[in-house]
Scaffold this motif. Structure first.
Motif, short mmCIF file in Angstrom:
data_model
loop_
_atom_site.label_atom_id
_atom_site.label_comp_id
_atom_site.label_asym_id
_atom_site.label_seq_id
_atom_site.Cartn_x
_atom_site.Cartn_y
_atom_site.Cartn_z
N ASP A 130 0.81 -1.25 0.00
CA ASP A 130 -0.11 0.05 -0.10
C ASP A 130 0.79 1.40 0.09
OD1 ASP A 130 -2.41 -1.24 -0.26
OD2 ASP A 130 -2.87 -1.17 1.88
N GLU A 131 1.84 1.16 0.51
CA GLU A 131 2.88 2.66 0.68
C GLU A 131 3.36 2.56 -0.66
OE1 GLU A 131 4.73 3.62 3.94
OE2 GLU A 131 4.48 1.97 5.17
N GLN A 132 3.75 1.65 -1.45
CA GLN A 132 4.06 1.76 -2.76
C GLN A 132 3.04 2.37 -3.68
OE1 GLN A 132 7.21 1.69 -3.89
NE2 GLN A 132 6.43 1.81 -5.89
N LEU A 133 1.86 1.70 -3.36
CA LEU A 133 0.66 2.08 -4.15
C LEU A 133 0.36 3.61 -4.17
CD1 LEU A 133 -1.55 1.06 -5.90
CD2 LEU A 133 -2.70 0.31 -4.21
N LEU A 134 0.35 4.03 -2.75
CA LEU A 134 0.07 5.31 -2.75
C LEU A 134 1.26 6.34 -3.21
CD1 LEU A 134 -1.77 6.82 -0.78
CD2 LEU A 134 -0.11 6.87 1.16
N LYS A 135 2.39 6.00 -3.65
CA LYS A 135 3.66 6.56 -4.46
C LYS A 135 3.16 6.57 -5.94
CE LYS A 135 7.61 6.18 -1.50
NZ LYS A 135 8.35 5.12 -1.07
N GLU A 136 2.62 5.38 -6.11
CA GLU A 136 2.44 5.29 -7.75
C GLU A 136 1.10 6.19 -7.86
OE1 GLU A 136 1.23 1.43 -8.52
OE2 GLU A 136 3.26 0.58 -7.84
N ILE A 137 0.25 6.46 -6.94
CA ILE A 137 -0.96 7.12 -7.16
C ILE A 137 -0.54 8.74 -7.35
CG2 ILE A 137 -3.14 8.32 -6.56
CD1 ILE A 137 -3.57 5.35 -5.22
N SER A 138 0.47 8.79 -6.56
CA SER A 138 1.05 10.52 -6.31
C SER A 138 1.85 10.81 -7.68
CB SER A 138 2.38 10.44 -5.26
OG SER A 138 2.08 10.02 -4.18
N VAL A 139 2.53 9.90 -8.29
CA VAL A 139 3.31 9.95 -9.75
C VAL A 139 2.14 10.26 -10.72
CG1 VAL A 139 4.67 9.02 -11.30
CG2 VAL A 139 5.21 8.69 -8.94
N LYS A 140 0.98 9.46 -10.67
CA LYS A 140 0.00 9.42 -11.71
C LYS A 140 -0.79 10.80 -11.62
CE LYS A 140 -1.06 6.02 -14.19
NZ LYS A 140 -0.79 4.63 -14.52
N ARG A 141 -1.07 11.19 -10.51
CA ARG A 141 -1.65 12.51 -10.25
C ARG A 141 -0.82 13.75 -10.21
NH1 ARG A 141 -7.56 12.49 -8.86
NH2 ARG A 141 -7.57 11.08 -10.15
N GLY A 142 0.54 13.49 -10.75
CA GLY A 142 1.53 14.58 -10.44
C GLY A 142 1.59 15.33 -9.23
N HIS A 143 1.51 14.68 -8.06
CA HIS A 143 1.81 14.82 -6.91
C HIS A 143 2.98 14.65 -6.44
CE1 HIS A 143 -2.89 14.05 -5.58
NE2 HIS A 143 -2.51 15.23 -6.27
N LEU A 144 3.99 15.62 -6.83
CA LEU A 144 5.40 15.68 -6.80
C LEU A 144 6.02 16.68 -5.92
CD1 LEU A 144 5.99 14.88 -10.44
CD2 LEU A 144 5.76 13.21 -8.77
N VAL A 145 7.01 16.37 -5.02
CA VAL A 145 7.66 17.45 -4.40
C VAL A 145 8.84 18.04 -5.01
CG1 VAL A 145 7.43 16.75 -2.22
CG2 VAL A 145 9.17 15.50 -3.42
N LYS A 146 9.42 19.18 -5.11
CA LYS A 146 10.43 19.57 -5.93
C LYS A 146 11.41 18.47 -6.01
CE LYS A 146 10.42 24.31 -4.96
NZ LYS A 146 10.14 24.99 -3.72
N GLY A 147 12.14 18.29 -7.21
CA GLY A 147 12.93 17.37 -7.44
C GLY A 147 12.21 16.12 -8.13
N GLY A 148 11.01 16.17 -8.31
CA GLY A 148 10.34 15.29 -8.93
C GLY A 148 9.84 13.87 -8.22
N GLN A 149 10.15 13.82 -6.74
CA GLN A 149 9.83 12.70 -6.06
C GLN A 149 8.31 12.76 -5.81
OE1 GLN A 149 11.85 10.06 -5.02
NE2 GLN A 149 13.14 10.92 -6.78
N PRO A 150 7.88 11.40 -5.63
CA PRO A 150 6.16 11.34 -5.31
C PRO A 150 6.22 12.18 -3.82
CG PRO A 150 7.29 9.06 -5.27
CD PRO A 150 8.49 10.05 -5.89
N ASP A 151 4.79 12.81 -3.72
CA ASP A 151 4.54 13.33 -2.45
C ASP A 151 3.20 12.62 -1.94
OD1 ASP A 151 3.92 14.98 -0.72
OD2 ASP A 151 3.67 16.86 -1.82
N PRO A 152 3.62 11.44 -1.28
CA PRO A 152 2.30 10.54 -0.73
C PRO A 152 1.56 11.41 0.15
CG PRO A 152 4.63 9.51 -0.09
CD PRO A 152 4.83 10.77 -1.03
N GLU A 153 2.27 12.19 0.94
CA GLU A 153 1.24 13.07 2.02
C GLU A 153 -0.01 13.93 1.33
OE1 GLU A 153 1.44 13.11 5.26
OE2 GLU A 153 3.33 11.97 5.37
#
Ligand SMILES: Nc1nc2c(ncn2[C@@H]2O[C@H](COP(=O)(O)OP(=O)(O)O)[C@@H](O)[C@H]2O)c(=O)[nH]1
Ligand SMILES: [Mg+2]
Length: 281
Positions: free
Chosen positions: A234-257
């Motif tokens: 699930d933690e991985q899944l949350l990150k995948e959704i972050s990427v899909k949704r464009g929820h990224l922090v500076k530097g392009g990393q996923p922003d699961p929060e």
């Protein structure tokens, strides 16, 4: 996860409710239809045990219709009055009015028999924060009354609001707090926006939501977030959704929060389908 939710005013609220209960004929207890069991507080129901209680499963539009039907079936079989309502649309409110009138009928007959004046039935609305008490009240107010707005009852000054010709409502709703008995119950109440956002971690609530979605609405969930396949992690899944949704922090990393907050608000808005969190006993 620990839920830090200990309202300091609990003791006073309990005392107020106890006092106010003496003045009413019927208690309308609102619960969220998505968690009708978790929203209840047995201690407070105990306070109201000598009153007629009508249980209102509000936000019915967001709950799984089959689950609601089953809950109502159980409650009715136990001899309880229970009605499912969508207060925003006013659906089910007429049935509530009928159940109130029916519940008051014996008292009304009694007044008649003793040659007393028939007075409006006196109601109190109780429920946990955000369950929809104010919205429900607005939908209860009769059409005629709505134009002029609720006006103070004639009999008791400011304490009563005349909501309809035959109904008066105590102007301070009984604010209940759920009795949190397990971590899972805390997570449910957080997801339903019943406990304040300072009391929980959105990330953990989102992980709980993912678990619920996997069990109850895997397809809607997959298509809503455009996931081709879902991992078990699930933690991985949350990150995948972050990427899909464009929820990224500076530097392009996923922003699961950020994704966690988004998913919680998607759930609350009903975007993920009609999901009931409490299971049948
Ligand atoms: N979808 C839906 N939303 C509702 C319903 N009843 C209330 N709400 C929403 O729930 C939120 C809290 O409602 P409110 O009446 O302020 O709750 P209170 O704190 O118990 O008085 C508001 O955003 C309402 O619009 C309902 O039956 N269905
Ligand atoms: Mg309110």
């Amino acid at each position: 996860m620990t839920i830090n939710w200990y309202p300091g005013h609990m003791v006073k609220a309990r005392r107020d409710i106890e006092e106010n209960l003496k003045l009413v004929d019927i208690v309308l207890m609102l619960v969220d239809a998505r968690a009708p069991l978790s929203c209840r507080n047995p201690d407070l129901e105990h306070l109201a045990r000598h009153k007629k209680i009508i249980l209102i499963l509000n936000k019915n539009d967001l709950a799984d219709p089959n689950a609601t039907r089953s809950f109502l079936g159980i409650l009715h079989a136990e001899g309880l009055n229970a009605v499912a309502v969508n207060s925003v649309k006013g659906q089910g409110v007429r049935e509530v009015v009928e159940v109130i009138q029916k519940a008051y009928e014996s008292q009304r007959q009694d007044l008649l028999r003793r040659g007393r004046r028939i007075r409006p039935v006196r109601l109190m609305v109780t429920g946990v924060p955000n369950v929809g008490k104010s919205t429900f009240l607005n939908s209860l107010v009769g059409k005629k009354m709505a134009r002029t707005g609720p006006r103070p009852g004639l009999t008791r000054g400011k304490q009563w609001i005349r909501v309809r010709e035959d109904m008066e409502l105590m102007d301070t709703p009984g604010l209940l707090w759920p009795k949190i008995e397990s971590e899972e119950q805390g997570l449910k109440l957080a997801l339903l926006n019943i406990i304040g956002e300072n009391a929980y971690e959105e990330y953990e609530v989102a992980l709980y939501l993912l678990k619920v979605l996997r069990q109850q609405a895997p397809q809607i969930f997959q298509s809503y977030y455009k996931l081709e396949q879902t991992t078990e992690d699930d933690e991985q899944l949350l990150k995948e959704i972050s990427v899909k949704r464009g929820h990224l922090v500076k530097g392009g990393q996923p922003d699961p929060e950020k994704t966690a907050r988004q998913m919680i608000s998607d759930f609350r808005a009903g975007n993920l389908g009609r999901i009931t969190l409490d299971l049948m006993p």
